[in-house]
Design a protein around this motif. Structure first.
Motif, mmCIF file in Angstrom:
data_model
loop_
_atom_site.group_PDB
_atom_site.id
_atom_site.type_symbol
_atom_site.label_atom_id
_atom_site.label_comp_id
_atom_site.label_asym_id
_atom_site.label_seq_id
_atom_site.Cartn_x
_atom_site.Cartn_y
_atom_site.Cartn_z
ATOM 1 N N PRO A 17 0.815 -1.219 0.000
ATOM 2 C CA PRO A 17 0.000 0.000 0.000
ATOM 3 C C PRO A 17 0.854 1.277 0.000
ATOM 4 N N PHE A 18 1.759 1.383 -0.970
ATOM 5 C CA PHE A 18 2.627 2.558 -1.034
ATOM 6 C C PHE A 18 1.810 3.834 -1.193
ATOM 7 N N HIS A 19 2.392 4.942 -0.749
ATOM 8 C CA HIS A 19 1.826 6.275 -0.926
ATOM 9 C C HIS A 19 0.524 6.479 -0.162
ATOM 10 N N CYS A 20 0.370 5.800 0.957
ATOM 11 C CA CYS A 20 -0.801 6.045 1.796
ATOM 12 C C CYS A 20 -0.418 5.830 3.258
ATOM 13 N N SER A 21 -1.313 6.214 4.139
ATOM 14 C CA SER A 21 -1.031 6.183 5.575
ATOM 15 C C SER A 21 -0.739 4.777 6.103
ATOM 16 N N LEU A 22 -1.131 3.737 5.370
ATOM 17 C CA LEU A 22 -0.828 2.377 5.807
ATOM 18 C C LEU A 22 0.679 2.114 5.835
ATOM 19 N N MET A 23 1.446 2.982 5.193
ATOM 20 C CA MET A 23 2.901 2.818 5.151
ATOM 21 C C MET A 23 3.621 3.737 6.140
ATOM 22 N N ASN A 24 2.882 4.449 6.976
ATOM 23 C CA ASN A 24 3.517 5.390 7.911
ATOM 24 C C ASN A 24 4.617 4.753 8.744
ATOM 25 N N ASP A 25 4.401 3.555 9.250
ATOM 26 C CA ASP A 25 5.397 2.892 10.096
ATOM 27 C C ASP A 25 6.689 2.588 9.342
ATOM 28 N N MET A 26 6.600 2.487 8.039
ATOM 29 C CA MET A 26 7.788 2.173 7.232
ATOM 30 C C MET A 26 8.708 3.383 7.072
ATOM 31 N N GLY A 27 8.195 4.589 7.290
ATOM 32 C CA GLY A 27 8.992 5.799 7.090
ATOM 33 C C GLY A 27 10.284 5.800 7.877
ATOM 34 N N ASP A 28 10.214 5.482 9.163
ATOM 35 C CA ASP A 28 11.413 5.466 10.007
ATOM 36 C C ASP A 28 12.362 4.346 9.594
ATOM 37 N N GLU A 29 11.804 3.188 9.293
ATOM 38 C CA GLU A 29 12.634 2.066 8.866
ATOM 39 C C GLU A 29 13.347 2.388 7.547
ATOM 40 N N PHE A 30 12.614 2.997 6.624
ATOM 41 C CA PHE A 30 13.205 3.361 5.347
ATOM 42 C C PHE A 30 14.260 4.449 5.538
ATOM 43 N N ALA A 31 14.000 5.419 6.425
ATOM 44 C CA ALA A 31 14.975 6.475 6.709
ATOM 45 C C ALA A 31 16.263 5.875 7.258
ATOM 46 N N ALA A 32 16.144 4.885 8.138
ATOM 47 C CA ALA A 32 17.334 4.227 8.689
ATOM 48 C C ALA A 32 18.123 3.545 7.575
ATOM 49 N N GLU A 33 17.424 2.941 6.631
ATOM 50 C CA GLU A 33 18.095 2.306 5.493
ATOM 51 C C GLU A 33 18.774 3.358 4.609
#
Length: 136
Positions: free
Chosen positions: A24-40
Motif C-alpha cells: 500500500p505505497f503512498h498512503c497512511s498504511l505505510m507510515n510505520d515504514m517511514g522510520d525504517e526506510f529512513a534508517a536504510e
C-alpha cells in the motif's frame, strides 16, 4: 478497495482504475515504514543533484542531498503529486516528456495534464525507435 471504488463512482468519478501493486505505497498504511526506510537511507551517502530533480511528494524541486533523502522517506507514505509535478515542469519550460520503463501509465496521464506537450513511452523496441526518430 472495492468500497472505495463504489464510493468514488457514487461521488461522480467517471473512471476508477484499481492498481495491481505489491504493497500500500503512498498512503497512511505505510507510515510505520517511514522510520525504517529512513534508517536504510542513512546507510548510504547522497550527493546534491547535478541535474534538476523534482520530488513527487511535493511537486517541487529538491536541491540538496538532505532534501532528496527527506523526499524519499516521505514518499513511502506520502501522496504522489503527479499533476503538480508535471504542471511545474511545463511551467518551467520543459516541453517533452519520456517515460522510461515498462508501461505507459504516466505518459497517458501526462497527455491529459499537458495535452499540447509531447510525451513518449519507451517500453518496447517499436516505441523506442519512434522516440529516437522524433527526437533525432
Amino acid at each position: 478497495v472495492q468500497r472505495a471504488i463504489a464510493l468514488a463512482k457514487e461521488a461522480g468519478a467517471e473512471r476508477v482504475v484499481p492498481l495491481q501493486v505489491g504493497a500500500p505505497f503512498h498512503c497512511s498504511l505505510m507510515n510505520d515504514m517511514g522510520d525504517e526506510f529512513a534508517a536504510e537511507l542513512d546507510k548510504y551517502s547522497f550527493a546534491d543533484p547535478q541535474i534538476p530533480m523534482i520530488a513527487n511528494v511535493t511537486g517541487d524541486f529538491v536541491h540538496t542531498a538532505a532534501q532528496v533523502k527527506d523526499a524519499l522517506r516521505r514518499q513511502v507514505a506520502g501522496s504522489v503529486r503527479w499533476t503538480t509535478t508535471m504542471q511545474r515542469l511545463a511551467a518551467d519550460g520543459y516541453d517533452t516528456f519520456i517515460e522510461v520503463g515498462p508501461g505507459r501509465v504516466l505518459t497517458g496521464m501526462n497527455m491529459k495534464i499537458n495535452p499540447a506537450l509531447p510525451a513518449y513511452g519507451s517500453e518496447d523496441q517499436r516505441r523506442l525507435d519512434a522516440l529516437l526518430a522524433n527526437l533525432g
